[in-house]
Design a protein around this motif. Structure first.
Motif, PDB file in Angstrom:
ATOM      1  N   LEU A 250      -5.958  20.579 -64.045  1.00  0.00           N
ATOM      2  CA  LEU A 250      -5.166  20.087 -62.915  1.00  0.00           C
ATOM      3  C   LEU A 250      -3.680  19.975 -63.246  1.00  0.00           C
ATOM      4  O   LEU A 250      -2.837  19.970 -62.350  1.00  0.00           O
ATOM      5  N   ARG A 251      -3.356  19.893 -64.517  1.00  0.00           N
ATOM      6  CA  ARG A 251      -1.941  19.825 -64.910  1.00  0.00           C
ATOM      7  C   ARG A 251      -1.180  21.088 -64.524  1.00  0.00           C
ATOM      8  O   ARG A 251       0.048  21.067 -64.397  1.00  0.00           O
ATOM      9  N   ASN A 252      -1.903  22.185 -64.345  1.00  0.00           N
ATOM     10  CA  ASN A 252      -1.246  23.450 -64.006  1.00  0.00           C
ATOM     11  C   ASN A 252      -0.912  23.557 -62.523  1.00  0.00           C
ATOM     12  O   ASN A 252      -0.211  24.483 -62.121  1.00  0.00           O
ATOM     13  N   GLU A 253      -1.449  22.626 -61.716  1.00  0.00           N
ATOM     14  CA  GLU A 253      -1.251  22.709 -60.268  1.00  0.00           C
ATOM     15  C   GLU A 253       0.080  22.077 -59.862  1.00  0.00           C
ATOM     16  O   GLU A 253       0.480  21.044 -60.397  1.00  0.00           O
ATOM     17  N   GLU A 254       0.726  22.698 -58.900  1.00  0.00           N
ATOM     18  CA  GLU A 254       1.981  22.162 -58.372  1.00  0.00           C
ATOM     19  C   GLU A 254       1.819  21.591 -56.970  1.00  0.00           C
ATOM     20  O   GLU A 254       2.461  20.602 -56.620  1.00  0.00           O
ATOM     21  N   LYS A 255       0.958  22.219 -56.179  1.00  0.00           N
ATOM     22  CA  LYS A 255       0.733  21.744 -54.802  1.00  0.00           C
ATOM     23  C   LYS A 255      -0.757  21.828 -54.506  1.00  0.00           C
ATOM     24  O   LYS A 255      -1.249  22.831 -53.994  1.00  0.00           O
ATOM     25  N   PHE A 256      -1.465  20.752 -54.839  1.00  0.00           N
ATOM     26  CA  PHE A 256      -2.916  20.735 -54.695  1.00  0.00           C
ATOM     27  C   PHE A 256      -3.338  19.388 -54.124  1.00  0.00           C
ATOM     28  O   PHE A 256      -2.893  18.333 -54.587  1.00  0.00           O
ATOM     29  N   LEU A 257      -4.183  19.416 -53.092  1.00  0.00           N
ATOM     30  CA  LEU A 257      -4.651  18.193 -52.433  1.00  0.00           C
ATOM     31  C   LEU A 257      -6.146  18.036 -52.660  1.00  0.00           C
ATOM     32  O   LEU A 257      -6.928  18.940 -52.352  1.00  0.00           O
TER      33      LEU A 257
END
Length: 761
Positions: A250-257
């Motif tokens: 999840l650290r790689n995500e920039e725009k995730f809900l």
């Protein structure tokens, strides 16, 4: 001969152009001409077979929903090109055997050389293309962006502010967690799906993962569903190791809900692996729950938004949209308005009933309305599995038997009733509902805690008045069903209903009976209910309760006969030795002598009754803890030693009641050493005994002086002093201490009293 010599010279010239080292190689094109052609044909066939194999792999991958790598399509194109070249070449190979002499006997050595050389090189190219068919994967499992078609969503005015608040929170860099709460079936899931759809449409997020948590959360499943959305494959087995892997991904995500729907209890997001770093401002967690306290108190969600019931107009508009043309029938339309009212503006009920009835006959509409009015609409298609089961699950999840019992006690009230918290207190004390609670104040605290819990879970709603609660119609219907099936607690709605149950002996095992129908015209001579604990019968005005009526109800603990005309209490009162609470509010009473038989009575409510003299027999109720004489405006006589005999009395309510106090009768109150609540009005301050008011009073409403009426703001500690003339009396009577503890204070017409306001701080 000359022509042959020219051919030889030409070939020799070509060979001569090659270096000595490659001379044998070049001669091989001539010598192995036929072999090169055959190899090309063989490899071309192998390439064709390879193409078929790859084609089968592609078709299989597509059936699995996989995407084909770009290089595979490029390979097919390359195969097609080379295949065409090979086919064209092989068609022309015959020219290698064509001589230049008119009789065709001489071979064209130059053509053989050229074709042999081209066949060799073309074969190498075909082999390279064929071998490349197995290099790398031909397909991959795509990570698909979520899709949220949301046909069930309607942009109601009651939803707009909540929707806007959530959308604003989604772009607020200071908010990481968002909560949505509301009662079962109110439309929380539908709302957050619409939020997800809009968020993707407006490109606020690259993707959204929506996971249903439910009342039995499966942490492995939750982790897996998020991982699937991220394209993450777990190699770990334990939940904690998978959580570490998920956090790292999840650290790689920039725009995730992440949307966690239907949370029932505290969920440790860190243990699951659902966390974002401080600099991941574009990533959020949105949660829904039917329990406000789970989101707010336990999971400390930063922004919480309620989902309210629909307005009446919205409910009708939606129902009309679902049903459509049948509402053009005036008879059905009349029934529909009543049915929508019974649904109580709860979306899931409106949708379920609307879809169930839209193709049905008028008879079905009539039957559905009757079922709804009788709190038993489980025969309506979808009501049991879509509506009742959801609400029952909320009830089951309460865990606490005290909370469950209190909720079922509330459903014994009439539909849409505003249920007073203090009225509930009297019932729970009489019922002995709470364990390890020995004082009325303790019971009040416990009751308040449970009421707040039920309100936080939307099983109870705020009432229309101060310190009241209500039950939503559908919640009440479900509770009535549970109460009757699981607890044998019955709501009887009519005289016919009562007669049928009595004739069929359906009340024999009952533990509670609520008979709140208007104008009861029939009662059996004897009520045979050996297990009955609660009997609630109002408005008995034209019917005398038979003398033997209570002989078969020896286990009765709560009896409420309010709003009734009772000339004399039935003689069978002497059988009610276990009775703990007796409520006779708004009753026309003549003879209460039988009350002396109720030796174990703890709660007696005679408020707003017609009594003119406090019966002497009340003094024999030495276990009495609460006595309510509020607004007994006819009460003129309280004989000596009645009040002082109530040695266990904790709460005494006499607001707007007896006012002809004398010093001696007031002194009796000093004997009530357990008294913690006192509502009282005294016209003459000069008759106040010394030290009348002590520090144990936790709740008081006192009017001393001119009895010009009460102005009650609902606080638990109110003191009103009118025309008080002696400063010394404040200290002598204990009023000085009450002044400092008052939450509502009225001072008027004080004479000879020093300024005391500055001392109140």
């Amino acid at each position: 001969m000359e022509f042959v010599i020219r051919i030889g010279v030409s070939v020799v010239t070509k060979i001569g152009e090659c270096s000595v080292s490659s001379l044998g190689h070049q001669l091989g094109y001539l010598y192995y001409y036929k072999s090169n052609i055959e190899k090309l044909e063989t490899q071309a066939q192998d390439l064709k077979n390879a193409k078929e194999r790859v084609k089968h792999l592609v078709e299989n991958a597509k059936r699995k929903g996989e995407e084909i790598e770009n290089h595979v399509q490029q390979w097919f194109s390359t195969v097609d090109v080379i295949s065409e070249e090979v086919e064209s070449f092989l068609k022309d190979k015959v020219h290698a055997n064509t001589g230049c002499c008119s009789n065709g006997s001489s071979l064209n050595l130059v053509s053989r050389y050229r074709l042999g050389r081209k066949a060799k090189k073309m074969t190498q190219k075909v082999v390279e293309i064929k071998d490349s068919a197995c290099s790398g994967n031909i397909s991959y499992v795509p990570v698909l962006q979520s899709s949220f078609p949301n046909k069930g969503f309607m942009a109601f005015d009651t939803r707009n502010s909540t929707m806007m608040g959530i959308m604003n929170a989604l772009v607020d860099v200071n908010v990481g967690t968002i909560g949505v709460y509301g009662m079962a079936g109110v439309g929380k899931t539908t709302l957050v799906k619409e939020v997800a759809r809009r968020a993707l449409e407006e490109k606020l997020y690259d993707d959204v993962a929506l996971i249903v948590v439910s009342h039995t959360p499966d942490l492995v499943r939750i982790q897996q569903e998020i991982a699937d959305k991220l394209g993450l494959v777990f190699h770990e087995i334990s939940i904690s190791a998978r959580a570490d892997r998920l956090r790292h991904r999840l650290r790689n995500e920039e725009k995730f809900l992440v949307i966690l729907d239907d949370i029932w209890k505290e969920l440790d997001l860190v243990d699951i692996g659902i966390t974002f770093e401080d600099d991941q401002n574009g990533c959020k967690i949105l949660m829904t729950s039917r329990f406000k306290d789970v989101l707010g108190n336990r999971m400390t969600v930063q922004k919480n938004f309620p989902v309210e019931l629909l307005s009446e107009n919205e409910a009708w508009d939606w129902f009309r949209k679902i049903v459509g043309d049948p509402l053009k029938n005036s008879d059905i339309q009349l029934l529909a308005t009543q049915i929508v009212e019974e649904c109580g503006c709860l979306p899931i009920a409106i949708v379920t009933v609307g879809h169930a009835l839209k193709t049905e006959s008028l008879s079905s509409w009539n039957d559905a309305l009757r079922q709804l009015q009788r709190s038993n609409p489980t025969s309506i298609e979808g009501m049991n599995e879509k509506v009742y089961s959801r609400i029952k699950l909320s009830y089951d999840f309460l865990g606490s038997e005290e909370a469950k019992s209190l909720l079922l006690l509330c459903c014994l009230h009439k539909e849409d009733a505003n249920i007073g918290i203090e009225d509930l207190l009297r019932f729970v004390v009489g019922w002995g509902l709470f364990q390890d609670v020995y004082k009325t104040d303790e019971a009040r605290d416990r009751l308040q805690i449970i009421v707040e819990k039920l309100k936080a879970r939307f099983l109870l709603l705020d009432g229309d008045y101060y310190e009241t609660v209500k039950l939503h119609d559908i919640i009440r219907d479900v509770c009535i069903s549970i109460a009757s099936v699981d607890r044998h607690m019955y709501n009887i709605r009519s005289n016919d209903d009562l007669k049928e149950r009595l004739n069929k002996k359906k009340l024999k095992d009952s533990t509670a009976i609520s008979l709140l129908c208007e104008n009861v015209d029939y009662l059996p001579e004897r009520l045979e209910c050996a297990k009955l604990h609660i009997f609630w019968m109002w408005k008995i005005r034209h019917l005398q309760i038979p003398d033997q009526f209570f002989e078969g109800t020896k286990e009765l603990r709560i009896l409420d006969l309010s709003y009734s005309y009772l000339r004399i209490l039935p003689s069978s009162f002497c059988f009610l030795q276990n009775l703990q609470a007796l409520c006779l509010r708004y009753c026309w009473l003549r003879d209460l002598t039988s009350i002396a038989e109720l030796k174990n009575l703890e709660v007696l409510d005679l408020s707003r009754s017609s009594i003119e003299e406090l019966p002497r027999q009340i003094g024999q109720l030495t276990h009495l803890r609460l006595l309510d004489l509020t607004s007994c405006s006819r009460l003129k006589v309280i004989e000596p030693n009645i009040l002082s005999s109530l040695i266990h009395l904790e709460e005494l309510y006499m607001k707007k009641s007896f006012s002809k106090w004398e010093a001696a009768s007031l002194s009796e109150l000093k004997n009530l050493v357990h008294l913690t609540t006192l509502h009282l009005e005294i016209a003459n301050s000069n008759i106040l005994p010394k030290d009348l008011f002590h520090d144990k009073l936790e709740r008081f409403k006192l009017l001393i002086g001119n009895l010009s009426g009460w102005s009650d703001c609902g606080t638990s500690r109110m003191l009103k002093l009118i025309n008080f003339t002696k400063n010394s009396l404040l200290e002598e009577h204990g009023l000085q201490r009450l002044l400092k503890r008052s939450k509502e204070l009225y001072l008027d017409g004080l004479k000879g009293v020093e300024n005391i306001v500055h001392e109140l701080d």
